[in-house]
Motif scaffolding. Sequence first.
Motif, PDB file in Angstrom:
ATOM      1  N   VAL A 312      -7.325   3.993  10.825  1.00 20.19           N
ATOM      2  CA  VAL A 312      -7.920   3.674   9.514  1.00 20.19           C
ATOM      3  C   VAL A 312      -7.413   4.671   8.473  1.00 20.19           C
ATOM      4  CG1 VAL A 312      -9.989   2.619  10.493  1.00 20.19           C
ATOM      5  CG2 VAL A 312      -9.958   5.077  10.083  1.00 20.19           C
ATOM      6  N   GLY A 313      -7.463   4.272   7.208  1.00 26.27           N
ATOM      7  CA  GLY A 313      -7.004   5.143   6.128  1.00 26.27           C
ATOM      8  C   GLY A 313      -5.522   4.991   5.869  1.00 26.27           C
ATOM      9  N   ARG A 314      -5.075   5.653   4.827  1.00 28.81           N
ATOM     10  CA  ARG A 314      -3.671   5.575   4.413  1.00 28.81           C
ATOM     11  C   ARG A 314      -2.835   6.751   4.921  1.00 28.81           C
ATOM     12  NH1 ARG A 314      -4.043   3.631  -1.987  1.00 28.81           N
ATOM     13  NH2 ARG A 314      -5.184   1.666  -1.587  1.00 28.81           N
ATOM     14  N   SER A 315      -3.454   7.640   5.645  1.00 32.04           N
ATOM     15  CA  SER A 315      -2.709   8.799   6.154  1.00 32.04           C
ATOM     16  C   SER A 315      -1.837   8.455   7.352  1.00 32.04           C
ATOM     17  CB  SER A 315      -3.686   9.914   6.521  1.00 32.04           C
ATOM     18  OG  SER A 315      -4.596   9.478   7.514  1.00 32.04           O
TER      19      SER A 315
END
Length: 348
Positions: A312-315
């Motif tokens: 999850v997330g853009r990292s």
Amino acid sequence: MSTLLLNLDFGEPPPKKAFEGNAKHRKFVRKRRLLERRGFLNKKNQPPSKASKLHSEPPKKGETSSIDGTWKVSPLPKKKTVASSSGPEQALDKKAAVPWLTPAPAQKPGSAVAKVDLLGEFQSALPKMRSHPTRPHKKGPQKNPTQKNAPQSFTQSHSDNKCSGASQKMPRKMVAIDCEMVGTGPKGHVSSLARCSIVNYHGDVLYDEYILPPCHIVDYRTRWSGIRKQHMVNATPFKTARSQILKILAGKIVVGHAIHNDFKALQYFHPKSLTRDTSHIPPLNRKADCPENATMSLKTLTKKLLNRDIQVGRSGHSSVEDAQATMELYKLVEAEWEQHLAQSPPED
């Protein structure tokens, strides 16, 4: 009337020899009597006339009692050479073979020689000395082999049972792997290895390194791979990292999700019999209420079966987190899947 002169000696008559035998026996008796006269040894609590003759033990087999209380031993039979000789005869032969315990036989068969156990008489004449139990020698031949082998066999069987039980509980050599790739080649369409993470059966990290591809990086694919330019500054060269990774994977069961992509990036082919791909395990799809032949994503299976959110997330993705989730999913159906593979093993 003639005078009669009588030479009468009212002193004690000379003591009758109580023991006759060889020189060693007579020397032993003389020393013993000398110690008794000097007070070093106490005489037995018996009448004076029988102190040196009586034995405190009852008559043994083959002994007869005389009038003066001395135990006489009947002449022993000659030692038999037949292999089937009885046990008591062998014991008597062994005792008679000790020269200093048995007096020399008299010339006359009817001699009143008392054959006694001098060692037992000598020990019984020392009431003040404490008798401690004799300890067997460590390497003595008198140890019973059955008693010696019994604890060893028990210990060996106990250790075998313990090892067998531990081998059933302990998992086999098994690791989970996950790789992150970057784009190289024309327009970045070639997937090259940029990070590799390996965890053991319990999820502990065995290997986690950034890897510098041999070709120029066109697309870092940060949104999915989590790789950035600064990660490549001190990254491990591909050839070095590949040799390190293959040493870890050698001979182990390797678990992964869509693992053929990871092996392709490593330029490596692992035996199918030692490969477990969680994207193609029907029991795992059944547990997640998904079609058995469908290829489900790692994120979906982890959410449904482990109730955990990953990727999850853009990292970008974490290869360590993905490898740990893959191992946990496999362990949910390990027994069932391994039994199925044992019945129909895959061909390499």
